[in-house]
Design an enzyme around this catalytic site. Sequence first.
Site, short mmCIF file in Angstrom:
data_model
loop_
_atom_site.label_atom_id
_atom_site.label_comp_id
_atom_site.label_asym_id
_atom_site.label_seq_id
_atom_site.Cartn_x
_atom_site.Cartn_y
_atom_site.Cartn_z
N LYS A 184 0.84 -1.20 0.00
CA LYS A 184 0.00 0.00 0.00
C LYS A 184 0.88 1.24 0.00
CE LYS A 184 -3.85 2.06 2.63
NZ LYS A 184 -4.65 1.97 3.87
N SER A 193 -9.57 1.82 3.33
CA SER A 193 -8.74 2.56 2.39
C SER A 193 -7.74 1.69 1.64
CB SER A 193 -7.97 3.66 3.13
OG SER A 193 -7.07 3.08 4.08
N SER A 220 -9.47 -0.45 7.57
CA SER A 220 -8.98 -0.30 6.20
C SER A 220 -8.29 -1.51 5.60
CB SER A 220 -8.03 0.90 6.13
OG SER A 220 -8.76 2.09 6.11
#
Lengths: 112, 486
Positions: B82, B157, B181
């Site tokens: 990420k 997210s 997330s």
Amino acid sequence: MKVTDQDVAYVADLASLELTEEERARMLRDLNSILGYIERLGELQTDEIAPMAQVSDRYGVDESRQGSERFAYASRDDVTEGLRKSLPHEAAMKNAPDTDGTFFEVPKVIER
Amino acid sequence: MPASMGSQMTIDDVRGKIAEGQTTATALAQDFYRHIREEDPEIGAFLTLSEERALAQAGRIDQMAAEGKPLPPLAGVPVAIKDVMVTSGVRTTAGSKILDNFVPPYDCTAVARLEAAGAVILGKLNCDEFAMGSSTENSAYYPVHNPRDKSRVPGGSSGGSAAAVAANMAVATLGSDTGGSIRQPASFCGVVGLKPTYGRVSRYGLIAFASSLDHIGPLANTVKDVALVLRTIAGRDAMDSTSAEVLVPDYVAELEKPIAGLKVGVAKEYFGAGLDSEVRAAVEAAIQKLAELGCEVVPVNLPHTEYAVPAYYIVATAEASSNLARYDGVRYGFRARANTLSEMYRQTRDSGFGLEVKRRIMLGTYALSAGYYDAYYLKAQKVRTLLTRDFDEAFKKVDVIAAPTCPTVAFKLGEKVNDPLAMYLADIYTVTANLAGIPGISIPCGENHEKLPIGLQLFARHFDEATLLRVAHAYERGRSSLAAGG
């Protein structure tokens, strides 16, 4: 509590944000909606409850000690050798938007 | 893989194929890049490919294999990260325009540990800006589409992290979880996602959103792969003073221990109004499955659950407003041109941050400002204590707690963009674990009538990821035998 235009302007100033007129109107609406939802925390009686700032408070703190000594778990002994080296100056400056090679350059700070 | 799209590979598959000489780390990395180039334009999971770094690492692995040296545990395993974790020499944006041109000079500890264990880092994954969002629509670059239904969000997210695994563009990924997330996108995309205990994995090099709630954790197609990645990244790191000095067990060995006799808690607060009926049915069936596997299902009370989202959005935004003060255009990232320093700060932040980030900075600054601190921030911290006590009490009676990961399946792109509160409520079942710091996992437990995945969430005691993974693994195996049987 109702957030006002003045509150939005004041908070934007604290946060170093300018915000367009449209964004300010949007913030006014959204902050009131979100804070309206958050009001329900007031239903809970918390006078006697200690605040919790960190999860790690739970497993590292030595309650028998005082002040910062309570957090001794997070510290280490001083060492004179074996520390990680600092970033080379050049590497640290590489992402600078403006630099003379030694310092970060910014617009003038004191006006007039 | 991926000769053709859709074939899943596990870490064991990769190790086996490389050890037997069926492929090389280099050939495998190239296969994955080919697949990413074909598939990702329609998904948008990647922001940056780190091909040079990946092929150099793959070359090292192949060299070791050629010399007959023992291979490290993740040798040649294609992974992706990420874009909120810094990577030396590889652009890291946090999904924000304010870091559009940022090339970090050091590696996040979790990334460095993966690479030291032999993993090949393919690239950086799309996410909501500064990890603020539940749909990945707040990425300043482009939204991610759910591989299971491209008209829907992948969750957020860590939407790119879940989508990359679901579309077989990486064997495992790292995500971050501040309010759900990792688990929520894992649920929406039908993969496994783990948020470890706070302090289990170093946060050094994780771009901070809310420091007391931020966690790094793995996503993969199987519980075993999640366990393998966790074992690699977990453990004390001198660079993060909140990383805990707690023994890291061999999670993979622990997976095989029996689960019969373990107590599974079920709290009615996670099955209330707003829970989709098909999600409820699938999660209840999963709990029934755990009972069939020998667990004892026990009711527990988590009475403060309904206060978790309001408490979370105060604590998280307050911490964010402080953490994001560093983006001022001085030392790195985007800088707006202005005549004075204060204008430069404002204009840099105004043009560099997206709307949701500004909204959260505003909310957090308001909650911390004079006159409101006690009413909001201090109050939320006290409620955090109450929520944590709920779990402490429950875990006196049970070993794990089972719940839905999310109240619904993946929603449509655009559906909640204009209603921040509705978006925040997508996190209603996940924020509790961040506030309390306990580990949580989401594993697929079925599909709705539209073939959209549903996630089962499990919680465990602080630092008891071993039990969490063991129950998840037993469920996963039980679920597969069920599918095979009928």
